[in-house]
Write an enzyme that holds these catalytic residues in place. Structure first.
Site, mmCIF file in Angstrom:
data_model
loop_
_atom_site.group_PDB
_atom_site.id
_atom_site.type_symbol
_atom_site.label_atom_id
_atom_site.label_comp_id
_atom_site.label_asym_id
_atom_site.label_seq_id
_atom_site.Cartn_x
_atom_site.Cartn_y
_atom_site.Cartn_z
ATOM 1 C CB SER A 188 -0.956 -0.006 1.188
ATOM 2 O OG SER A 188 -0.261 -0.218 2.391
ATOM 3 C CG HIS A 216 -4.159 -0.798 -1.505
ATOM 4 N ND1 HIS A 216 -4.716 0.465 -1.588
ATOM 5 C CD2 HIS A 216 -3.750 -0.938 -0.227
ATOM 6 C CE1 HIS A 216 -4.613 1.067 -0.423
ATOM 7 N NE2 HIS A 216 -4.040 0.231 0.431
ATOM 8 C CE LYS A 245 -7.468 0.529 1.570
ATOM 9 N NZ LYS A 245 -7.135 -0.492 2.544
#
Ligand code: PLP
Length: 398
Positions: A188, A216, A245
């Site tokens: 990340s 991610h 996310k």
């Protein structure tokens, strides 16, 4: 007694501030998007947003909001229970099945956050007879999850497959029963993609399970946004990821894996057993988000174009970026104070970014981690590059 404790904490806080490492939160007054409203000096101001994990730009998507509202109309606001006592809706199971189908596993189990998924995934599966071989740049929640587990710990240098193999040999030599390799799919702080082909090969050669945190990557990499392994046409053994996310950005996490793994987590995983069931609105929102994600090739295309455009502009301006193709684009600055000053100046210039510094990244590697979003326009990116250029010149970075 308490007075001396408070005095100590106050002193520690002051020293954090003096080192330029104090994190101050800014107040946003609009939905999360490519441009957001904030209050600067008592005045509502629009700023370009380069630091949310809103990769696909779904955080304010009307279909997701509508689906969340519909779920609340049908199921109410909260479950007031953990899952196994009286908190499992048919909708929880439906979403778990949707996640399992999306990620290509037998089953999935929901958590309040991926932090909890990582915190609760190791301990039920492993004990002192077992081993976890973990990448040194893994997310804090993986590190905590490993700490909570009695398995023997080995750490390999970030993405260093020779070091991983050495640690696997060591674990084998120490007669580990089960070995789990734990890694982020995308790291990340750097945006680096894990070397899945080599991870998979080594896992198979040493009869280890490959556990990957895809927070991610979900929604970004691979066909339909299935993640890092899918990007390489491969599969891992245990996948953890977040609903916070790309998938709408609200909250919630999950583990997807083979049936015995998920069944054991449902029996023994402490953050699952001792924490409240996800609320209906999140289930509705996440379900709509997964659908939009799977159909979202246009969003992934826009995201990738944005990343290319911003990268190119920033390199031309003379900034030092970490190489890569991921929408995480770190602008390397060195010292924490400089990263803070740069972020503050950019904020005044209408660009919302955050400085990252020790202990979030290694000492001396402070940076501004920018993150692209499909919600950003080329015009917004050009404005951001111009603001970076101005601030960079003022502060002597370029
Ligand atoms: C964001 C993130 C998490 C935590 O996810 P939450 O659902 O917000 O708890 C875990 N691992 C990685 C790699 C992350 O980036």
């Amino acid at each position: 007694m308490s007075q001396s404790t408070y005095a100590r904490l106050t002193q520690e806080l002051e020293s954090i501030d003096q080192e330029g490492l104090y994190k101050r939160e800014r107040l946003i007054t609009s939905p999360q998007s490519g441009s957001i409203m904030v209050e600067i000096a008592g005045k509502e101001t629009a700023v370009i947003n380069l630091c949310a994990n809103n990769y696909l730009g779904l955080a304010d998507h009307p279909d997701i909001v509508a689906s969340a509202q519909k779920a609340m109309d049908q199921y109410g606001y909260g479950m007031a229970s953990v899952r196994f006592i009286c908190g499992t809706l048919d909708y929880h199971r439906q979403l778990e099945e949707e996640i399992a189908e999306f990620t290509g596993f037998d089953d999935a189990i929901l958590y309040a956050a991926c932090f909890d998924a990582n915190g609760g995934v190791f301990e039920p599966l492993l004990n002192a007879e077992d081993a976890i071989v973990s990448d040194s740049l893994n997310h804090a929640s993986i590190i905590d999850g490993i700490r909570l587990c009695k398995a023997k710990r080995y750490r390999f240098a970030n993405n260093d497959m020779a070091d991983l193999e050495a640690k696997l040999k060591e674990a084998k030599a120490n007669n580990a029963r089960t070995i789990v390799i734990a890694t982020d799919g995308v790291f990340s702080m750097d945006g680096y993609i894990a070397n899945v082909p080599e991870l998979r090969r080594l896992a198979d050669e040493y009869d280890a399970l490959l556990m990957m945190d895809d927070c991610h990557s979900t929604g970004i990499l691979g066909p339909e946004g299935k993640g890092t392994a899918a990007h390489f046409g491969l599969q891992v053994d245990i996948l953890t990821s977040t609903l916070g996310k790309s998938l709408g950005g609200a909250a919630g996490g999950f583990v997807a894996a083979s049936q015995p793994v998920i069944d054991m987590l449902r029996q023994r995983s402490r953050p699952y057993l001792f924490s409240n069931a996800l609320p209906p609105a999140i289930l509705g929102g996440a379900s709509a988000a997964i659908k939009l994600c799977r159909e979202g090739d246009d969003l992934r295309e826009k995201l990738s174009q944005n990343a290319q455009h911003f990268r190119q502009g920033m390199e031309q301006a003379g900034f030092h970026l970490l190489p890569g193709e991921h929408p995480i684009i770190p602008i390397m600055l060195g010292e924490g104070q400089l990263a803070q000053d740069m972020a503050n100046r950019l904020y005044e210039l209408g660009v919302y970014v955050t400085g990252f510094f020790y202990p979030v990244v290694p000492m001396g590697q402070a940076r501004i981690r920018t993150q692209m979003s499909a919600a950003l326009t080329t015009e917004q990116l050009d404005k951001a590059i111009a603001a970076f250029t101005q601030a960079g010149k003022e502060l002597g970075v370029i």
